[in-house]
Design a protein around this motif. Structure first.
Motif, PDB file in Angstrom:
ATOM      1  N   TYR A  37      29.128  42.535  38.130  1.00  0.00           N
ATOM      2  CA  TYR A  37      28.847  42.267  39.537  1.00  0.00           C
ATOM      3  C   TYR A  37      27.514  42.886  39.960  1.00  0.00           C
ATOM      4  N   ASN A  96      29.652  43.906  53.238  1.00  0.00           N
ATOM      5  CA  ASN A  96      29.877  42.619  52.564  1.00  0.00           C
ATOM      6  C   ASN A  96      29.760  42.754  51.056  1.00  0.00           C
ATOM      7  N   GLY A 152      32.856  42.145  48.563  1.00  0.00           N
ATOM      8  CA  GLY A 152      32.684  41.158  47.504  1.00  0.00           C
ATOM      9  C   GLY A 152      33.027  41.731  46.141  1.00  0.00           C
ATOM     10  N   THR A 181      36.849  42.121  45.929  1.00  0.00           N
ATOM     11  CA  THR A 181      37.484  40.812  45.762  1.00  0.00           C
ATOM     12  C   THR A 181      37.289  40.282  44.352  1.00  0.00           C
ATOM     13  N   TYR A 182      36.066  40.397  43.843  1.00  0.00           N
ATOM     14  CA  TYR A 182      35.741  39.899  42.501  1.00  0.00           C
ATOM     15  C   TYR A 182      36.596  40.582  41.440  1.00  0.00           C
TER      16      TYR A 182
END
Length: 141
Positions: free
Chosen positions: A50, A82, A86, A89-90
């Motif tokens: 990520y 954010n 992210g 969530t990933y």
């Protein structure tokens, strides 16, 4: 993707010169010790992937049974909340897809991370201390 070019100690872009370092801690839901073995390795890999996709260097990273530490550099135009959401969530989606049986022992709903997180800015004076702190997190007393 954000392009960061390093010039000496600092990063530069068209309109600024910066060095922004952050210490991020993500905690598993209910602090369950789920990040062991293959899950631990997968969380490390997914986190690295990520950050690499965003081209944000990781200076130090460690996974403990119930939390993840990352010391990283970022650009000034990033929305940190954010970005962190992210990341959560990933990792959560991938890990829940790949380890449903292992996680079912701890979670009856599609949980992985706690709703909250810790993030702090780090100065060039304290970077080495934070690196050492993160590196020694998984060492048993």
């Amino acid at each position: 993707m954000v392009v960061m070019k390093k010039k000496g100690l600092y990063y530069v872009n068209r309109h600024s010169c910066f060095l922004l370092q952050y210490h991020l801690v993500l905690v598993t839901k209910y602090r369950h010790p789920v990040m062991v073995g293959d899950i631990r390795n997968r969380v490390l890999f997914l986190s690295s992937e990520y950050f690499q996709n965003w081209t944000f260097p990781i200076l130090e990273q460690e996974v403990c049974d119930d939390h993840l530490h990352v010391l990283f550099e970022a650009s000034p135009n990033i929305n940190l909340s954010n970005f962190v959401n992210g990341l959560k969530t990933y990792i959560s989606r991938k890990v829940r897809q790949e380890f449903p049986v292992e996680l079912a022992k701890f979670y009856w709903k599609p949980y992985f991370w706690s709703d909250s997180y810790f993030i702090a800015s780090v100065s060039e004076r304290s970077t080495e201390a934070v690196k050492h702190y993160i590196a020694t997190q998984d060492i048993a007393p």
